[in-house]
Write an enzyme that holds these catalytic residues in place. Structure first.
Site, PDB file in Angstrom:
ATOM      1  N   ASP A   1       0.876  -1.189   0.000  1.00  0.00           N
ATOM      2  CA  ASP A   1       0.000   0.000   0.000  1.00  0.00           C
ATOM      3  C   ASP A   1       0.904   1.228   0.000  1.00  0.00           C
ATOM      4  O   ASP A   1       1.937   1.230   0.658  1.00  0.00           O
ATOM      5  CB  ASP A   1      -0.899  -0.004   1.246  1.00  0.00           C
ATOM      6  CG  ASP A   1      -2.116   0.887   1.064  1.00  0.00           C
ATOM      7  OD1 ASP A   1      -3.253   0.358   1.033  1.00  0.00           O
ATOM      8  OD2 ASP A   1      -1.941   2.124   0.946  1.00  0.00           O
TER       9      ASP A   1
ATOM     10  N   LEU B   1      -0.151   4.107   1.084  1.00  0.00           N
ATOM     11  CA  LEU B   1      -0.671   4.914   2.202  1.00  0.00           C
ATOM     12  C   LEU B   1      -1.095   6.321   1.779  1.00  0.00           C
ATOM     13  O   LEU B   1      -1.195   7.206   2.620  1.00  0.00           O
ATOM     14  CB  LEU B   1       0.334   4.993   3.365  1.00  0.00           C
ATOM     15  CG  LEU B   1       0.661   3.661   4.062  1.00  0.00           C
ATOM     16  CD1 LEU B   1       1.607   3.895   5.246  1.00  0.00           C
ATOM     17  CD2 LEU B   1      -0.599   2.940   4.559  1.00  0.00           C
TER      18      LEU B   1
ATOM     19  N   THR C   1      -4.113   6.980   0.563  1.00  0.00           N
ATOM     20  CA  THR C   1      -5.465   7.092   1.121  1.00  0.00           C
ATOM     21  C   THR C   1      -5.700   6.054   2.221  1.00  0.00           C
ATOM     22  O   THR C   1      -6.663   6.162   2.972  1.00  0.00           O
ATOM     23  CB  THR C   1      -6.541   6.917   0.025  1.00  0.00           C
ATOM     24  OG1 THR C   1      -6.282   5.684  -0.665  1.00  0.00           O
ATOM     25  CG2 THR C   1      -6.513   8.055  -0.970  1.00  0.00           C
TER      26      THR C   1
ATOM     27  N   ALA D   1      -5.824  -1.900  -5.019  1.00  0.00           N
ATOM     28  CA  ALA D   1      -5.104  -0.621  -5.034  1.00  0.00           C
ATOM     29  C   ALA D   1      -5.568   0.226  -6.212  1.00  0.00           C
ATOM     30  O   ALA D   1      -5.125   0.016  -7.339  1.00  0.00           O
ATOM     31  CB  ALA D   1      -3.603  -0.874  -5.127  1.00  0.00           C
TER      32      ALA D   1
ATOM     33  N   SER E   1     -10.782   5.766  -6.467  1.00  0.00           N
ATOM     34  CA  SER E   1     -12.180   5.311  -6.590  1.00  0.00           C
ATOM     35  C   SER E   1     -13.234   6.391  -6.392  1.00  0.00           C
ATOM     36  O   SER E   1     -14.371   6.084  -6.045  1.00  0.00           O
ATOM     37  CB  SER E   1     -12.420   4.172  -5.594  1.00  0.00           C
ATOM     38  OG  SER E   1     -12.238   4.648  -4.287  1.00  0.00           O
TER      39      SER E   1
ATOM     40  N   ASN F   1      -3.121   5.631 -12.245  1.00  0.00           N
ATOM     41  CA  ASN F   1      -3.074   4.810 -11.026  1.00  0.00           C
ATOM     42  C   ASN F   1      -3.740   3.446 -11.240  1.00  0.00           C
ATOM     43  O   ASN F   1      -3.178   2.407 -10.877  1.00  0.00           O
ATOM     44  CB  ASN F   1      -3.765   5.569  -9.884  1.00  0.00           C
ATOM     45  CG  ASN F   1      -3.467   4.952  -8.528  1.00  0.00           C
ATOM     46  OD1 ASN F   1      -2.426   4.311  -8.336  1.00  0.00           O
ATOM     47  ND2 ASN F   1      -4.379   5.119  -7.590  1.00  0.00           N
TER      48      ASN F   1
ATOM     49  N   TYR G   1     -13.663   6.640 -13.913  1.00  0.00           N
ATOM     50  CA  TYR G   1     -13.448   5.602 -12.906  1.00  0.00           C
ATOM     51  C   TYR G   1     -13.956   4.249 -13.416  1.00  0.00           C
ATOM     52  O   TYR G   1     -13.223   3.260 -13.450  1.00  0.00           O
ATOM     53  CB  TYR G   1     -14.163   5.992 -11.590  1.00  0.00           C
ATOM     54  CG  TYR G   1     -14.286   4.841 -10.630  1.00  0.00           C
ATOM     55  CD1 TYR G   1     -13.144   4.278 -10.066  1.00  0.00           C
ATOM     56  CD2 TYR G   1     -15.531   4.291 -10.308  1.00  0.00           C
ATOM     57  CE1 TYR G   1     -13.245   3.193  -9.206  1.00  0.00           C
ATOM     58  CE2 TYR G   1     -15.640   3.219  -9.448  1.00  0.00           C
ATOM     59  CZ  TYR G   1     -14.488   2.678  -8.904  1.00  0.00           C
ATOM     60  OH  TYR G   1     -14.598   1.596  -8.058  1.00  0.00           O
TER      61      TYR G   1
ATOM     62  N   HIS H   1     -19.424   8.959   0.474  1.00  0.00           N
ATOM     63  CA  HIS H   1     -20.429   7.889   0.466  1.00  0.00           C
ATOM     64  C   HIS H   1     -21.580   8.161   1.424  1.00  0.00           C
ATOM     65  O   HIS H   1     -21.405   8.746   2.489  1.00  0.00           O
ATOM     66  CB  HIS H   1     -19.769   6.552   0.788  1.00  0.00           C
ATOM     67  CG  HIS H   1     -18.813   6.116  -0.281  1.00  0.00           C
ATOM     68  ND1 HIS H   1     -17.467   6.048  -0.085  1.00  0.00           N
ATOM     69  CD2 HIS H   1     -19.031   5.785  -1.571  1.00  0.00           C
ATOM     70  CE1 HIS H   1     -16.884   5.668  -1.216  1.00  0.00           C
ATOM     71  NE2 HIS H   1     -17.810   5.512  -2.138  1.00  0.00           N
TER      72      HIS H   1
HETATM   73  N1  UDP Z   1     -26.062  10.512  -1.805  1.00  0.00           N
HETATM   74  C1  UDP Z   1     -26.779  11.589  -1.286  1.00  0.00           C
HETATM   75  N2  UDP Z   1     -26.124  12.461  -0.464  1.00  0.00           N
HETATM   76  C2  UDP Z   1     -24.806  12.324  -0.123  1.00  0.00           C
HETATM   77  C3  UDP Z   1     -24.089  11.206  -0.645  1.00  0.00           C
HETATM   78  C4  UDP Z   1     -24.751  10.329  -1.485  1.00  0.00           C
HETATM   79  O1  UDP Z   1     -27.957  11.768  -1.572  1.00  0.00           O
HETATM   80  O2  UDP Z   1     -24.267  13.167   0.624  1.00  0.00           O
HETATM   81  C5  UDP Z   1     -26.746   9.570  -2.706  1.00  0.00           C
HETATM   82  C6  UDP Z   1     -26.117   9.484  -4.086  1.00  0.00           C
HETATM   83  O3  UDP Z   1     -26.705  10.443  -4.936  1.00  0.00           O
HETATM   84  C7  UDP Z   1     -26.454   8.051  -4.498  1.00  0.00           C
HETATM   85  C8  UDP Z   1     -26.495   7.282  -3.172  1.00  0.00           C
HETATM   86  O4  UDP Z   1     -26.609   8.282  -2.147  1.00  0.00           O
HETATM   87  O5  UDP Z   1     -27.733   7.992  -5.075  1.00  0.00           O
HETATM   88  C9  UDP Z   1     -25.250   6.464  -2.927  1.00  0.00           C
HETATM   89  O6  UDP Z   1     -24.133   7.288  -3.140  1.00  0.00           O
HETATM   90  P1  UDP Z   1     -22.651   6.850  -2.786  1.00  0.00           P
HETATM   91  O7  UDP Z   1     -21.754   8.012  -3.106  1.00  0.00           O
HETATM   92  O8  UDP Z   1     -22.611   6.316  -1.391  1.00  0.00           O
HETATM   93  O9  UDP Z   1     -22.364   5.627  -3.757  1.00  0.00           O
HETATM   94  P2  UDP Z   1     -22.472   5.491  -5.359  1.00  0.00           P
HETATM   95  O10 UDP Z   1     -23.805   4.863  -5.618  1.00  0.00           O
HETATM   96  O11 UDP Z   1     -22.312   6.847  -5.965  1.00  0.00           O
HETATM   97  O12 UDP Z   1     -21.355   4.566  -5.692  1.00  0.00           O
END
Ligand code: UDP
Length: 329
Positions: free
Chosen positions: A31, A33, A35, A74, A77, A92, A141, A189
């Site tokens: 790794d 490191l 992230t 690795a 994302s 990457n 991505y 997320h």
């Molecule tokens: N989402 C949201 N508010 C946030 C973050 C995410 O409404 O602050 C929504 C986003 O639009 C998606 C879902 O939550 O519909 C999951 O988003 P995340 O980024 O966790 O994962 P993704 O599906 O993009 O891989």
């Protein structure tokens, strides 16, 4: 013999290292490191700090360890970042993987399990998504992960390097004892953001759009628990070890939850109010992504244990409530 885990200090990689060691595998970790967190790596893993794009460094690890196969996490994302800076992702993720394959070829290591993504499918018209659904990534991505898959396919044909690509849907939760978990900077997320609001670290959740073509207007996703996800990696590793052909599997829970449903579930789990406000759509978000993971269940014998999204949120909550500043403390 040793399993080499690339990106073993990251959220998903650290859970893989932990589960492998608990199942008595010998584990080496690479790794950089950038992230990841060194503290997240199990103390019984042999850790080599460095970058997979540094061929001499990767060669030195392969020379020191007796590697029977690679599990590769690795990669960069963050979807939004990939749109702003695609070359970072091609460098990457794609170039890094190319170096790994060169060294595997040189050292005659013949199996690799790696993280791919539902983002390879883009915005499919039909759900649930099977492995036969056409790929059509909508961001660099997803494109970089699809390029990695394609590179592996040709390396299988030419050199007999077997691969399993695991296309993740939304990975969530933490180890059941809350000793390791998710800690991203910046966090993008949904579940960790909701829980940061529950902890008072953010004022409110921004719900990215409530005018999608779904039941309550918010986006629907398929959430899979981190430990279930790692179980599938270990099964895939054993599947290759048993001499099976290269393959691609979706990993999800086969059920979809909207952003509003996730918010409601988190309110129940935490007992907190969790203020939220509808905000504009986030660019590039497909309305619905739900996996059909039957193939992984049938071919790999995968049996996800977390079928209730509240239980997934509960493990994430235990981690975030115990370690509100993540690994920084
Ligand atoms: N989402 C949201 N508010 C946030 C973050 C995410 O409404 O602050 C929504 C986003 O639009 C998606 C879902 O939550 O519909 C999951 O988003 P995340 O980024 O966790 O994962 P993704 O599906 O993009 O891989």
């Amino acid at each position: 013999m040793t399993v080499l885990v690339l990106g073993g200090a990251g959220y998903i990689g650290s859970h893989a290292v932990d589960q492998l060691i608990n199942q008595e595998y010998q584990v080496a970790v690479i790794d950089n490191l950038l992230t990841g967190h060194q503290e997240a790596i199990h103390s019984k893993a042999r850790f080599y700090q460095g970058d997979i794009r540094d061929k001499e460094f990767v060669r030195s690890v392969f020379a020191q360890e007796s590697i029977e196969g690679v599990i590769h996490f690795a990669a960069s994302s963050i979807v939004g970042e990939s749109v702003e800076d695609p070359l970072k992702y091609f460098n990457n993720n794609v170039s890094g993987t190319e170096i790994v394959l060169e060294v595997m070829h040189e050292f005659e290591v013949k199996s690799i399990v790696f993280s791919s993504t539902a983002a390879t499918y883009g915005e499919p018209e039909d759900n649930p998504i099977t492995e036969m659904t056409p790929t059509n990534p909508k961001n660099p991505y997803g494109e970089s992960k699809l390029m990695m898959e394609k590179m592996m396919r040709w390396c299988d044909e030419a050199y007999g390097i077997k691969f399993v690509a695991l296309r993740y849907f939304n990975v969530a939760g933490a180890k059941t004892d809350a000793s390791i978990g998710e800690d991203h900077h910046p966090e993008t997320h949904l579940i960790p953001i909701i829980l940061e609001v529950a902890l008072g670290q953010r004022d409110q959740l921004a719900i990215f759009g409530d005018d999608y073509n779904t039941e309550d207007g918010t986006c629907v996703r398929d959430y899979v628990h981190i430990e279930d996800l790692i179980d599938a990696h270990i099964l895939a590793f054993e599947y290759l070890k048993a001499g099976n052909p290269s393959n691609i599997f979706n990993l999800g829970s086969n059920s979809g939850y909207s952003v509003k449903q996730m918010l409601e579930a988190a309110r129940e789990v935490t007992g907190k109010e969790i203020p939220a406000e509808v905000a504009p759509r986030r660019a590039g978000d497909p309305s619905t992504l739900v996996a059909a993971s039957d193939k992984a269940q049938k071919v790999l014998g995968w049996q996800p244990q977390y079928t209730d999204v509240k239980k997934i949120i509960e493990t994430a909550w235990n981690w975030h409530a115990n370690r509100p500043n993540g690994y920084q403390e």
